[in-house]
Write an enzyme that holds these catalytic residues in place. Structure first.
Site, PDB file in Angstrom:
ATOM      1  N   GLU A 127      -2.837   4.870   2.577  1.00 56.85           N
ATOM      2  CA  GLU A 127      -2.677   3.459   2.218  1.00 56.85           C
ATOM      3  C   GLU A 127      -3.927   2.828   1.615  1.00 56.85           C
ATOM      4  O   GLU A 127      -3.844   2.025   0.683  1.00 56.85           O
ATOM      5  CB  GLU A 127      -2.228   2.652   3.453  1.00 56.85           C
ATOM      6  CG  GLU A 127      -0.792   2.943   3.900  1.00 56.85           C
ATOM      7  CD  GLU A 127      -0.676   4.130   4.844  1.00 56.85           C
ATOM      8  OE1 GLU A 127      -1.708   4.800   5.105  1.00 56.85           O
ATOM      9  OE2 GLU A 127       0.443   4.398   5.329  1.00 56.85           O
TER      10      GLU A 127
ATOM     11  N   HIS B 278      10.087   5.436  15.530  1.00 61.15           N
ATOM     12  CA  HIS B 278      10.242   5.622  14.082  1.00 61.15           C
ATOM     13  C   HIS B 278      11.083   6.883  13.847  1.00 61.15           C
ATOM     14  O   HIS B 278      10.934   7.864  14.585  1.00 61.15           O
ATOM     15  CB  HIS B 278       8.836   5.787  13.498  1.00 61.15           C
ATOM     16  CG  HIS B 278       8.748   5.614  12.024  1.00 61.15           C
ATOM     17  ND1 HIS B 278       8.960   6.654  11.162  1.00 61.15           N
ATOM     18  CD2 HIS B 278       8.471   4.533  11.263  1.00 61.15           C
ATOM     19  CE1 HIS B 278       8.805   6.212   9.923  1.00 61.15           C
ATOM     20  NE2 HIS B 278       8.513   4.929   9.951  1.00 61.15           N
TER      21      HIS B 278
ATOM     22  N   HIS C 110       3.362   5.231  14.583  1.00 60.24           N
ATOM     23  CA  HIS C 110       4.003   6.140  13.625  1.00 60.24           C
ATOM     24  C   HIS C 110       3.066   6.659  12.544  1.00 60.24           C
ATOM     25  O   HIS C 110       3.450   7.462  11.729  1.00 60.24           O
ATOM     26  CB  HIS C 110       5.148   5.416  12.918  1.00 60.24           C
ATOM     27  CG  HIS C 110       4.661   4.399  11.925  1.00 60.24           C
ATOM     28  ND1 HIS C 110       4.086   3.212  12.300  1.00 60.24           N
ATOM     29  CD2 HIS C 110       4.624   4.425  10.575  1.00 60.24           C
ATOM     30  CE1 HIS C 110       3.740   2.542  11.224  1.00 60.24           C
ATOM     31  NE2 HIS C 110       4.045   3.244  10.157  1.00 60.24           N
TER      32      HIS C 110
ATOM     33  N   ASP D 106       0.783  -1.226   0.000  1.00 62.51           N
ATOM     34  CA  ASP D 106       0.000   0.000   0.000  1.00 62.51           C
ATOM     35  C   ASP D 106       0.819   1.282   0.000  1.00 62.51           C
ATOM     36  O   ASP D 106       0.302   2.344   0.323  1.00 62.51           O
ATOM     37  CB  ASP D 106      -0.878  -0.008   1.257  1.00 62.51           C
ATOM     38  CG  ASP D 106      -0.058  -0.160   2.528  1.00 62.51           C
ATOM     39  OD1 ASP D 106       1.138   0.122   2.505  1.00 62.51           O
ATOM     40  OD2 ASP D 106      -0.638  -0.573   3.554  1.00 62.51           O
TER      41      ASP D 106
ATOM     42  N   GLU E 226       0.279  -9.045  -1.195  1.00 59.70           N
ATOM     43  CA  GLU E 226      -0.549  -8.547  -0.080  1.00 59.70           C
ATOM     44  C   GLU E 226      -1.714  -7.702  -0.625  1.00 59.70           C
ATOM     45  O   GLU E 226      -1.926  -6.546  -0.239  1.00 59.70           O
ATOM     46  CB  GLU E 226       0.268  -7.756   0.941  1.00 59.70           C
ATOM     47  CG  GLU E 226      -0.434  -7.628   2.288  1.00 59.70           C
ATOM     48  CD  GLU E 226       0.349  -6.813   3.311  1.00 59.70           C
ATOM     49  OE1 GLU E 226       0.238  -5.586   3.306  1.00 59.70           O
ATOM     50  OE2 GLU E 226       1.072  -7.425   4.126  1.00 59.70           O
TER      51      GLU E 226
ATOM     52  N   ARG F 256       0.852   8.380   9.909  1.00 55.52           N
ATOM     53  CA  ARG F 256       0.693   9.779   9.507  1.00 55.52           C
ATOM     54  C   ARG F 256      -0.593  10.389  10.080  1.00 55.52           C
ATOM     55  O   ARG F 256      -0.597  11.492  10.599  1.00 55.52           O
ATOM     56  CB  ARG F 256       0.611   9.788   7.981  1.00 55.52           C
ATOM     57  CG  ARG F 256       1.029  11.027   7.285  1.00 55.52           C
ATOM     58  CD  ARG F 256       1.035  10.729   5.786  1.00 55.52           C
ATOM     59  NE  ARG F 256       2.155   9.884   5.407  1.00 55.52           N
ATOM     60  CZ  ARG F 256       3.356  10.340   5.110  1.00 55.52           C
ATOM     61  NH1 ARG F 256       3.592  11.616   5.123  1.00 55.52           N
ATOM     62  NH2 ARG F 256       4.335   9.519   4.793  1.00 55.52           N
TER      63      ARG F 256
HETATM   64  N1  UDP Z   1      10.089  -2.976  12.541  1.00 51.06           N
HETATM   65  C1  UDP Z   1      11.470  -2.954  12.621  1.00 51.06           C
HETATM   66  N2  UDP Z   1      12.081  -2.167  13.570  1.00 51.06           N
HETATM   67  C2  UDP Z   1      11.356  -1.370  14.408  1.00 51.06           C
HETATM   68  C3  UDP Z   1       9.944  -1.391  14.314  1.00 51.06           C
HETATM   69  C4  UDP Z   1       9.336  -2.189  13.359  1.00 51.06           C
HETATM   70  O1  UDP Z   1      12.159  -3.660  11.883  1.00 51.06           O
HETATM   71  O2  UDP Z   1      11.967  -0.677  15.249  1.00 51.06           O
HETATM   72  C5  UDP Z   1       9.452  -3.807  11.515  1.00 51.06           C
HETATM   73  C6  UDP Z   1       8.325  -4.702  12.000  1.00 51.06           C
HETATM   74  O3  UDP Z   1       8.816  -5.960  12.400  1.00 51.06           O
HETATM   75  C7  UDP Z   1       7.418  -4.821  10.789  1.00 51.06           C
HETATM   76  C8  UDP Z   1       7.632  -3.520  10.070  1.00 51.06           C
HETATM   77  O4  UDP Z   1       8.838  -2.945  10.579  1.00 51.06           O
HETATM   78  O5  UDP Z   1       7.831  -5.868   9.935  1.00 51.06           O
HETATM   79  C9  UDP Z   1       6.464  -2.610  10.298  1.00 51.06           C
HETATM   80  O6  UDP Z   1       6.741  -1.394   9.751  1.00 51.06           O
HETATM   81  P1  UDP Z   1       5.804  -0.140   9.925  1.00 51.06           P
HETATM   82  O7  UDP Z   1       5.138  -0.220  11.242  1.00 51.06           O
HETATM   83  O8  UDP Z   1       6.672   1.035   9.619  1.00 51.06           O
HETATM   84  O9  UDP Z   1       4.788  -0.248   8.722  1.00 51.06           O
HETATM   85  P2  UDP Z   1       3.420  -0.986   8.424  1.00 51.06           P
HETATM   86  O10 UDP Z   1       3.570  -2.430   8.701  1.00 51.06           O
HETATM   87  O11 UDP Z   1       2.364  -0.327   9.238  1.00 51.06           O
HETATM   88  O12 UDP Z   1       3.233  -0.729   6.976  1.00 51.06           O
END
Ligand code: UDP
Length: 373
Positions: free
Chosen positions: A130, A235, A203, A95, A117, A205
């Site tokens: 997203e 983040h 994190h 997304d 996905e 937005r």
């Molecule tokens: N993650 C990471 N380090 C961190 C926090 C999260 O590697 O300090 C990983 C987590 O395991 C997951 C991904 O980042 O796989 C999630 O990313 P984010 O929350 O930025 O995005 P979303 O999944 O909401 O798109």
């Protein structure tokens, strides 16, 4: 068969690298990554861990300040890469605005787009941007890899032909097989010793304006419950960094730390008591690892985890977060139910299934004929 994946962010990299590694193992397949640089070094760290080296990197994080500039930057650069690499198939994930821009380029250049996905929906304006990105990518994709049956149902309702949808589980769980080890030693052991480790990430937005209030709900609980140790990997976004450091300053059982490398994060998650998060990917990872998850959102596009019981949305206000968090800490039966809930996101073999399907698609379409989406 030449496959090019266009990847911009850390979460995309975590979920796509296992698939690229799987494709690289297959005979007659050349699988490469084009990095947009949307997440800069966060992406680089994941690619290095999985030993994947992009064929190009637009490094856009350092030069763009808005979603418009990001999408524009990709639209300006990607066609030349498609011209030189000549992929027979373009892979995009999820997304992000990088995925949206890449899918558009594939559509215009008549290169079939496979969407990994696919089919996650809230049918609401949030998450922003997203939800829009996902829906727009579905309009141009030729192949849709849905992680769950309910994602497949969303696509069917929207008129996607059933023979173009494949339910595979989520490739994020494949990454856990690569990163989580029994021999891991926590670098935070001294801080968490004798306490319940609680991970916190936020994190999104759309929550930046109210993040301080949301985190205040968690800070309230940390002051009442001295049996918990909270780790908050922040983040790199400056709004998130500043809010976390301000709200949790001087609380002895809360540690704000820099974003963690993915192997450390996954192992820490696997050994935590619970997690509070607004992240999409962490909801799936925590469900797979049987770590009870309080979702810091009003809506989740991961309803399967709510239905099986591992995810519990607790909203975005100080009061709802304080109550939801305290409730999980006090109610042992609820905790046990969440801990024992079934994982709906697959068996960690999604990459193998997707690779098999991509290869048979390529054999059936040898002339790179893009079926109309
Ligand atoms: N993650 C990471 N380090 C961190 C926090 C999260 O590697 O300090 C990983 C987590 O395991 C997951 C991904 O980042 O796989 C999630 O990313 P984010 O929350 O930025 O995005 P979303 O999944 O909401 O798109």
């Amino acid at each position: 068969m030449k496959i090019l994946a266009v990847i911009g962010t850390r979460p995309e990299a975590i979920k796509m690298c296992p698939l690229i590694r799987e494709l690289k193992k297959r005979e007659g397949v050349c699988a490469e990554i084009c990095a947009t640089g949307q997440h800069g070094r966060l992406f680089d760290e994941v690619a290095e861990l999985f030993d994947i080296h992009p064929v190009c990197n637009f490094d856009l994080m350092s030069s763009v300040n808005s979603q418009e500039e990001l999408v524009g930057g990709i639209l300006a650069r990607l066609p030349a890469v498609l011209e030189s690499e000549k992929p027979s198939l373009l892979l995009v994930h999820g997304d992000t605005s990088s995925a949206l821009a890449a899918a558009l380029c594939g559509f215009w250049e008549k290169i079939p787009v496979a969407h990994i996905e696919a089919g996650l929906r809230t049918y609401k304006p949030l998450p922003f941007p997203e939800e829009f990105n996902r829906r727009a990518i579905s309009l141009v994709a030729s192949l849709h890899f849905a992680p769950t049956e309910s994602a497949r149902d969303n696509l069917l309702r929207e008129g996607v032909e059933p023979e173009r949808i494949f339910v595979t589980g989520n490739t994020g769980l494949d990454a856990l097989k690569y990163t989580v080890t029994k021999t891991w030693h926590s670098p935070f052991a001294a801080f968490t010793e004798g306490k319940k480790t609680v991970l916190v990430t936020a994190h999104r937005r759309e929550s930046h304006d109210i993040l301080q209030d949301m985190m205040a709900g968690i800070a309230d609980v940390s002051q009442i419950r001295h049996d918990i140790a909270l780790l908050v990997p922040a983040h790199p976004n400056p709004v998130v960094q500043e809010t976390m450091r301000k709200i949790f300053a001087d609380l002895p059982n809360v540690k704000v730390i820099p974003a963690l490398d993915v192997a450390t994060f996954h192992n820490l998650l696997a050994t935590s008591f619970c997690v509070l998060t607004d992240s999409g990917g962490i909801q799936e990872e925590a469900a797979a690892l049987h770590i009870p998850t309080l979702v810091l959102r009003d809506e989740t596009e991961r309803p399967e985890g709510v239905a099986t019981g591992s995810l519990l949305p607790i909203g975005r206000t100080r009061e709802s977060i304080r109550e939801g968090f305290l409730n999980l800490l006090c109610d042992e039966a609820l905790y046990r139910r969440m801990k024992n809930a079934q994982n709906p996101y697959g068996d960690g073999d999604a990459s193998k299934k997707i690779a098999d399907i991509l290869i048979s698609f390529s054999s059936a379409n040898p002339q790179n004929s893009s079926p109309s989406p």
